[in-house]
Write a protein that holds these residues in place. Structure first.
Motif, PDB file in Angstrom:
ATOM      1  N   ALA A 180      33.127 119.642 -51.828  1.00  0.00           N
ATOM      2  CA  ALA A 180      31.730 119.977 -51.524  1.00  0.00           C
ATOM      3  C   ALA A 180      30.905 119.819 -52.789  1.00  0.00           C
ATOM      4  CB  ALA A 180      31.620 121.411 -50.991  1.00  0.00           C
ATOM      5  N   VAL A 181      29.638 119.452 -52.619  1.00  0.00           N
ATOM      6  CA  VAL A 181      28.711 119.343 -53.750  1.00  0.00           C
ATOM      7  C   VAL A 181      27.823 120.577 -53.754  1.00  0.00           C
ATOM      8  CG1 VAL A 181      26.873 117.991 -54.818  1.00  0.00           C
ATOM      9  CG2 VAL A 181      28.760 116.831 -53.649  1.00  0.00           C
ATOM     10  N   GLU A 199      36.408 121.262 -55.470  1.00  0.00           N
ATOM     11  CA  GLU A 199      37.449 121.225 -54.444  1.00  0.00           C
ATOM     12  C   GLU A 199      37.902 122.646 -54.163  1.00  0.00           C
ATOM     13  OE1 GLU A 199      41.796 119.138 -53.501  1.00  0.00           O
ATOM     14  OE2 GLU A 199      40.926 119.036 -55.508  1.00  0.00           O
ATOM     15  N   SER A 200      37.953 123.011 -52.884  1.00  0.00           N
ATOM     16  CA  SER A 200      38.269 124.385 -52.530  1.00  0.00           C
ATOM     17  C   SER A 200      38.789 124.463 -51.100  1.00  0.00           C
ATOM     18  CB  SER A 200      37.006 125.256 -52.673  1.00  0.00           C
ATOM     19  OG  SER A 200      37.156 126.510 -52.076  1.00  0.00           O
ATOM     20  N   GLN A 235      36.980 123.576 -47.193  1.00  0.00           N
ATOM     21  CA  GLN A 235      37.648 123.013 -46.016  1.00  0.00           C
ATOM     22  C   GLN A 235      37.418 123.906 -44.798  1.00  0.00           C
ATOM     23  OE1 GLN A 235      39.812 120.069 -45.554  1.00  0.00           O
ATOM     24  NE2 GLN A 235      39.348 120.732 -43.464  1.00  0.00           N
ATOM     25  N   ASP A 236      37.564 125.216 -44.993  1.00  0.00           N
ATOM     26  CA  ASP A 236      37.383 126.155 -43.891  1.00  0.00           C
ATOM     27  C   ASP A 236      35.937 126.184 -43.409  1.00  0.00           C
ATOM     28  OD1 ASP A 236      40.058 126.797 -44.123  1.00  0.00           O
ATOM     29  OD2 ASP A 236      39.692 128.589 -45.336  1.00  0.00           O
ATOM     30  N   LEU A 252      30.097 129.843 -50.839  1.00  0.00           N
ATOM     31  CA  LEU A 252      31.220 129.029 -51.313  1.00  0.00           C
ATOM     32  C   LEU A 252      31.664 129.474 -52.697  1.00  0.00           C
ATOM     33  CD1 LEU A 252      33.218 126.745 -51.071  1.00  0.00           C
ATOM     34  CD2 LEU A 252      31.416 125.145 -51.779  1.00  0.00           C
ATOM     35  N   ALA A 253      30.710 129.760 -53.590  1.00  0.00           N
ATOM     36  CA  ALA A 253      31.061 130.207 -54.942  1.00  0.00           C
ATOM     37  C   ALA A 253      31.834 131.519 -54.890  1.00  0.00           C
ATOM     38  CB  ALA A 253      29.798 130.350 -55.786  1.00  0.00           C
ATOM     39  N   ASP A 254      31.416 132.434 -54.021  1.00  0.00           N
ATOM     40  CA  ASP A 254      32.128 133.705 -53.884  1.00  0.00           C
ATOM     41  C   ASP A 254      33.558 133.468 -53.376  1.00  0.00           C
ATOM     42  OD1 ASP A 254      29.982 135.162 -54.768  1.00  0.00           O
ATOM     43  OD2 ASP A 254      29.258 135.697 -52.764  1.00  0.00           O
ATOM     44  N   ALA A 255      33.706 132.555 -52.433  1.00  0.00           N
ATOM     45  CA  ALA A 255      35.035 132.247 -51.901  1.00  0.00           C
ATOM     46  C   ALA A 255      35.916 131.620 -52.981  1.00  0.00           C
ATOM     47  CB  ALA A 255      34.913 131.320 -50.700  1.00  0.00           C
ATOM     48  N   MET A 256      35.320 130.767 -53.828  1.00  0.00           N
ATOM     49  CA  MET A 256      36.078 130.169 -54.920  1.00  0.00           C
ATOM     50  C   MET A 256      36.526 131.228 -55.912  1.00  0.00           C
ATOM     51  SD  MET A 256      33.865 126.695 -55.553  1.00  0.00           S
ATOM     52  CE  MET A 256      34.834 126.222 -57.003  1.00  0.00           C
ATOM     53  N   TYR A 257      35.679 132.212 -56.152  1.00  0.00           N
ATOM     54  CA  TYR A 257      36.067 133.325 -57.028  1.00  0.00           C
ATOM     55  C   TYR A 257      37.294 134.045 -56.461  1.00  0.00           C
ATOM     56  CZ  TYR A 257      36.248 138.293 -58.004  1.00  0.00           C
ATOM     57  OH  TYR A 257      36.686 139.565 -58.252  1.00  0.00           O
ATOM     58  N   LEU A 258      37.265 134.311 -55.149  1.00  0.00           N
ATOM     59  CA  LEU A 258      38.392 134.993 -54.526  1.00  0.00           C
ATOM     60  C   LEU A 258      39.666 134.154 -54.635  1.00  0.00           C
ATOM     61  CD1 LEU A 258      36.704 136.483 -51.329  1.00  0.00           C
ATOM     62  CD2 LEU A 258      37.421 137.707 -53.400  1.00  0.00           C
ATOM     63  N   GLU A 259      39.533 132.829 -54.454  1.00  0.00           N
ATOM     64  CA  GLU A 259      40.698 131.942 -54.602  1.00  0.00           C
ATOM     65  C   GLU A 259      41.251 132.021 -56.019  1.00  0.00           C
ATOM     66  OE1 GLU A 259      39.434 128.049 -53.524  1.00  0.00           O
ATOM     67  OE2 GLU A 259      39.322 128.485 -51.376  1.00  0.00           O
TER      68      GLU A 259
END
Length: 223
Positions: A126-127, A113-114, A118-119, A200-207
């Motif tokens: 997302a899977v 979940e991120s 959504q963006d 997506l993984a990079d964006a999750m890291y930033l979050e």
């Protein structure tokens, strides 16, 4: 009862050995959970290897669903000599809501979940392949030291199930034979891989980094 939320709306040497006959299907598994891993079922939290066809498992979108088939495989038979790209992915406690450490196949789909999801895709869930999450929240690949039995469960359709308290594990439809492939309906979940998964993984890291969570890439790099 289960204590988690639920949405409404270079080849390796002898890497895998299947047990049983599967109507001419390919003798391989791309998903599954290690024997002993607990999943949410109609019997409560139960080891996946203790389940049988006909038992029900709690799914993310469709409530309790009946297991229609179970497959078992022994992975990493020549464990120390398995090439690095096929090493299992280790999910530390709490990295994905799991209460126990998980060992997954590199191509195993996991739901995350991120806000970034959504963006990017119009859905916060997302899977993504486990391998794509390596480096995030302490998730890493580890050289296998012994063979491991994996169990894959199948349902009438594409599903996501709960493992070890909250990790969301993708269980794709069975398309191992031509007949099953042709009969399979549209997949409920698209598994992100490659550049889309990395983004997506990079964006999750930033979050994680912006929220100053302990399980960020930065904290992992310092280990």
């Amino acid at each position: 009862m289960f204590g988690m939320g639920y949405k409404t709306k270079l080849p390796a040497r002898r890497a895998v050995e299947m047990t049983g006959a599967y109507d001419g299907g390919l003798a391989t598994l791309s998903h599954g959970l290690m024997a002993g891993t607990r999943v949410a079922s109609n019997l409560g939290w139960r080891a996946i290897d203790a389940l049988a066809v006909g038992d029900k498992v709690l799914t993310f979108d469709h409530g309790m669903q009946v297991i229609t088939e179970i497959r078992r495989a022994h992975m990493w038979l020549d464990a120390p000599e398995t090439v690095e790209m096929l090493w299992p992915v280790v999910i530390p406690v709490d990295a994905l809501g799991n209460r126990e450490e998980l060992t997954l196949l590199p191509d195993q789909g996991v739901m995350v979940e991120s806000d970034a999801a959504q963006d990017m895709h119009g859905d916060p869930f997302a899977v993504i392949t486990a391998q794509s999450l390596v480096g995030l929240r302490g998730i890493r690949q580890r050289q296998p030291m012994q063979r491991i039995e994996l169990i894959a469960v199948y349902f009438a359709g594409d599903e996501v199930i709960y493992a070890e308290g909250g990790a969301l594990i993708h269980c794709p439809s069975d398309t191992s034979t031509l007949d099953k492939f042709l009969e399979a309906g549209p997949q409920t979940y698209a598994v992100l891989s490659g550049a889309a998964a990395e983004e997506l993984a990079d964006a999750m890291y930033l979050e994680d980094h912006m929220m100053d969570l302990p399980h960020s890439k930065a904290s992992y790099a310092a280990v």
